[in-house]
Design an enzyme around this catalytic site. Sequence first.
Site, PDB file in Angstrom:
ATOM      1  N   LYS A 177       1.132  -1.014  -0.101  1.00  0.00           N
ATOM      2  CA  LYS A 177      -0.105  -0.330   0.285  1.00  0.00           C
ATOM      3  C   LYS A 177       1.126   1.332  -0.248  1.00  0.00           C
ATOM      4  CE  LYS A 177      -3.577   2.669   2.497  1.00  0.00           C
ATOM      5  NZ  LYS A 177      -4.303   3.133   4.471  1.00  0.00           N
ATOM      6  N   ALA A 216      -9.824   5.807   3.975  1.00  0.00           N
ATOM      7  CA  ALA A 216      -9.834   6.836   5.056  1.00  0.00           C
ATOM      8  C   ALA A 216     -10.625   7.478   5.478  1.00  0.00           C
ATOM      9  CB  ALA A 216      -8.829   8.022   4.248  1.00  0.00           C
TER      10      ALA A 216
END
Length: 273
Positions: free
Chosen positions: A115, A202
């Site tokens: 990531k 997020a």
Amino acid sequence: MLNTKLVTGQNDSLIIANKQFKSRLMLGTGKYKSLDDAKQSILASECEILTVAVRRAQSSTIQSMGSLITGLDWANLWLMPNTAGCQTAQEAIRVAFLGQEIVKNLGFEDNKFTKLEVIPDPKYLLPDGLGTLLAAEYLISKDFTILPYINADPILAKQLEMTGCATVMPLGSPIGSGQGLQNLANIKIIIENSNVPVIVDAGIGSPSQAAQAMELGAAGVLANTAVAKARNSPQMAEAMKLGVIAGRAAYNAGQMKVNSTASPSSPTLGLVT
């Protein structure tokens, strides 16, 4: 136990870089009250992809990852190191290579997932699009499978896809804010235009927000703070799992058309006048 095959369909798997996953919920491993709390949440979520931040101190990273790994069923889990804390493309590249070495040392030699995070903004933790693109191009050339964390920028998302990224991961709102999908219009465009899985990452603060992302057609959701900082983290992890399943099922089912006027749900023929 919920039969997810009946809810989402028999063959509704998430495929990233030719690897198949049953769960569309990914979990972060930071901010938990304890290691046991993290493990119980992972089990309750039934997630398959775990993302772990790689720190510059290699020995402490291996130790923390090793502690997390103990007691989990890694036949059904996939470890994804991330470059959290990197402010430039160069830093992210160095940490990505460190992450791959740690993953190999832990026995996951065929795992190329990383990531990618390049975040120079300390207040809102907004990612650097250009730095992310530069780092992605280099790492992909070195045989990394890159899952980039980005602003909800449809042009950047397409550029990263064309570069060879395995997914794009637009933020719903700032990391850890719990504000949900504040970039709704752009996320819709990214999903519409993308030929790789779109993972909303997020800002997801509740199961209903996770479900909303999935209803739009997102391929998955990554959650961390909403679970780790809940009063009961394992219970919230299970709720997030169910929110993702419900949202995906609703997307597959096909939502009714939104109308500006009412439409009776009961027959109008034969009414007493």
